[in-house]
Design an enzyme around this catalytic site. Structure first.
Site, short mmCIF file in Angstrom:
data_model
loop_
_atom_site.label_atom_id
_atom_site.label_comp_id
_atom_site.label_asym_id
_atom_site.label_seq_id
_atom_site.Cartn_x
_atom_site.Cartn_y
_atom_site.Cartn_z
N THR A 148 19.80 0.05 -2.05
CA THR A 148 19.53 1.30 -1.34
C THR A 148 20.41 1.34 -0.09
OG1 THR A 148 17.63 0.27 -0.25
CG2 THR A 148 17.19 1.56 -2.22
N LEU A 149 21.02 2.52 0.14
CA LEU A 149 22.03 2.65 1.20
C LEU A 149 21.63 3.69 2.25
CD1 LEU A 149 25.06 2.81 -1.30
CD2 LEU A 149 24.32 0.79 0.00
N GLY A 150 20.35 3.95 2.40
CA GLY A 150 19.89 4.93 3.38
C GLY A 150 20.43 6.31 3.05
N SER B 43 3.87 9.97 5.50
CA SER B 43 5.13 10.69 5.28
C SER B 43 5.50 10.82 3.79
CB SER B 43 6.27 9.96 6.02
OG SER B 43 6.56 8.74 5.36
N ASP C 95 11.84 9.71 11.28
CA ASP C 95 11.22 8.38 11.27
C ASP C 95 11.46 7.77 9.88
OD1 ASP C 95 9.57 6.17 11.25
OD2 ASP C 95 7.75 7.24 11.82
N ASP D 86 9.75 2.22 0.83
CA ASP D 86 8.53 2.14 0.01
C ASP D 86 8.38 3.40 -0.84
OD1 ASP D 86 8.02 -0.28 1.26
OD2 ASP D 86 6.93 0.69 2.89
N ALA E 292 0.83 -1.21 0.00
CA ALA E 292 0.00 0.00 0.00
C ALA E 292 0.86 1.25 0.00
CB ALA E 292 -0.92 -0.01 1.22
N GLY F 294 5.51 8.31 10.27
CA GLY F 294 4.55 7.40 9.65
C GLY F 294 5.03 6.87 8.31
O1 RIB Z 1 7.92 -0.50 5.08
C1 RIB Z 1 7.13 -0.01 6.14
C2 RIB Z 1 5.96 -0.90 6.35
O2 RIB Z 1 6.40 -2.16 6.81
C3 RIB Z 1 4.99 -0.43 7.39
O3 RIB Z 1 4.00 0.41 6.88
C4 RIB Z 1 4.44 -1.72 7.98
O4 RIB Z 1 3.11 -1.95 7.68
C5 RIB Z 1 5.32 -2.82 7.42
O5 RIB Z 1 4.68 -3.50 6.42
#
Ligand code: RIB
Length: 302
Positions: free
Chosen positions: A220-222, A291, A246, A252, A43, A287
């Site tokens: 990916t290296l942050g 975010s 955070d 993602d 998602a 979040g």
């Molecule tokens: O990559 C972050 C996600 O990992 C969070 O949103 C959590 O749901 C986990 O799936």
């Protein structure tokens, strides 16, 4: 017409709190800022695609519960095509997240409805999948379903991008169908069973994966950005410097942004640069879905 992205993956309800450090086994820490928010790697990636201007279909399962209803409403509002998001008789997946003051996190996931995503759901979406330009997946859904979807996509003209998170071993059949693999360093170490303790080691491990299917590995290296490794090249793409609050969902955001840039015809390196900037913005606030930056913000930051 815009090129289309299909995301196959998880949808979760994220329950998070801040603690000074990540609790150790047997340790109880006092926390703050308890929060419920929508998440799940699938998602988050679909939302990142939509928020950054991509045309995206999501194939997933949510539960017939409040979290599932909230998720559907949020995806629809973002402009994600929900035709292949199924409501099933299991609770929506959930994640418990500790976020330390350093911005690092620790996550436990109960798959719930995500475990109910089957090859039958992929068959039902076969037209959408085969007409798409890109398929983007992660590893919070059943491996058999992911392998099936990747095989279907690779038989058509759909390019397959796999974000191998959370870290786990992959069936060779799945790897063979992947065009671009986007591990972080932990995932790269798991996939290759090689120590990742230097820049050379990262490059060698990434190269070893090229023999197993993918034509490009993006590590990916942050804060250090990303390394793009293919047979003939190895290119470092720096990330902008930010103060992390955070890091949940940063990977993602990176993957969603990468796909949007690729569908816009950017080169791989340009797409990684765009994705680095989107991910950097995402770690400056709390979040996962909450975010993810919008397109205007990322373009401005670039
Ligand atoms: O990559 C972050 C996600 O990992 C969070 O949103 C959590 O749901 C986990 O799936």
């Amino acid at each position: 017409m815009k090129k289309r992205i299909v995301v196959v993956g998880s949808a979760n309800a994220d329950y998070s709190m801040r603690t000074e450090t990540i609790p150790m086994p047997g340790e109880t820490l006092s926390g703050s800022d308890f929060q419920f928010a929508l998440g799940g790697k699938g998602a988050n990636q679909a939302m990142a695609c939509a928020r950054l201007g991509g045309a995206v279909d999501f194939i997933a399962c949510v539960g017939d519960d409040t979290a599932g209803q909230l998720a559907l409403a949020a995806y629809e509002e973002a402009g994600i095509n929900l035709e292949h998001v199924h409501v099933v008789d299991s609770p929506t997946g959930s994640a418990l997240i500790f976020v330390a003051d350093s911005g690092e996190n620790s996550i436990g996931v109960a798959p719930g409805a995500n475990a109910r995503l089957t090859p039958t759901h992929i068959d039902a979406a076969s037209q959408t999948l085969c007409d798409a330009d890109y398929l983007l997946m992660q590893l919070e859904s059943p491996m058999a379903t992911l392998t099936y979807a990747a095989a279907m996509a690779s038989k058509s003209e759909t390019r397959v991008v796999l974000n191998p998170a959370p870290a786990q071993l992959l069936p060779e059949a799945l790897l063979r169908s992947v065009d671009v693999l986007t591990p972080n360093q932990t995932e790269l170490a798991t996939l290759t069973d090689q120590p990742i303790d230097s820049a050379e080691a990262i490059q060698m491990a990434a190269r070893s994966l090229l023999d197993r299917g993918p034509e490009t590995i993006i590590v990916t290296l942050g804060a250090a950005g990303a390394l793009v490794v293919s047979r003939d090249t190895c290119i470092e793409v720096n990330a902008p410097s930010v103060t992390p609050i955070d890091t949940t969902g940063a990977g993602d955001t990176f993957n969603g942004a990468l796909l949007v840039a690729l569908t816009e015809g950017r080169t791989l390196v340009e797409a990684v640069r765009f994705a680095n900037h989107a991910a950097a913005l995402s770690v400056t606030r709390r979040g996962a879905i909450d975010s993810i930056p919008g397109r205007v913000e990322v373009d401005g930051f670039l």
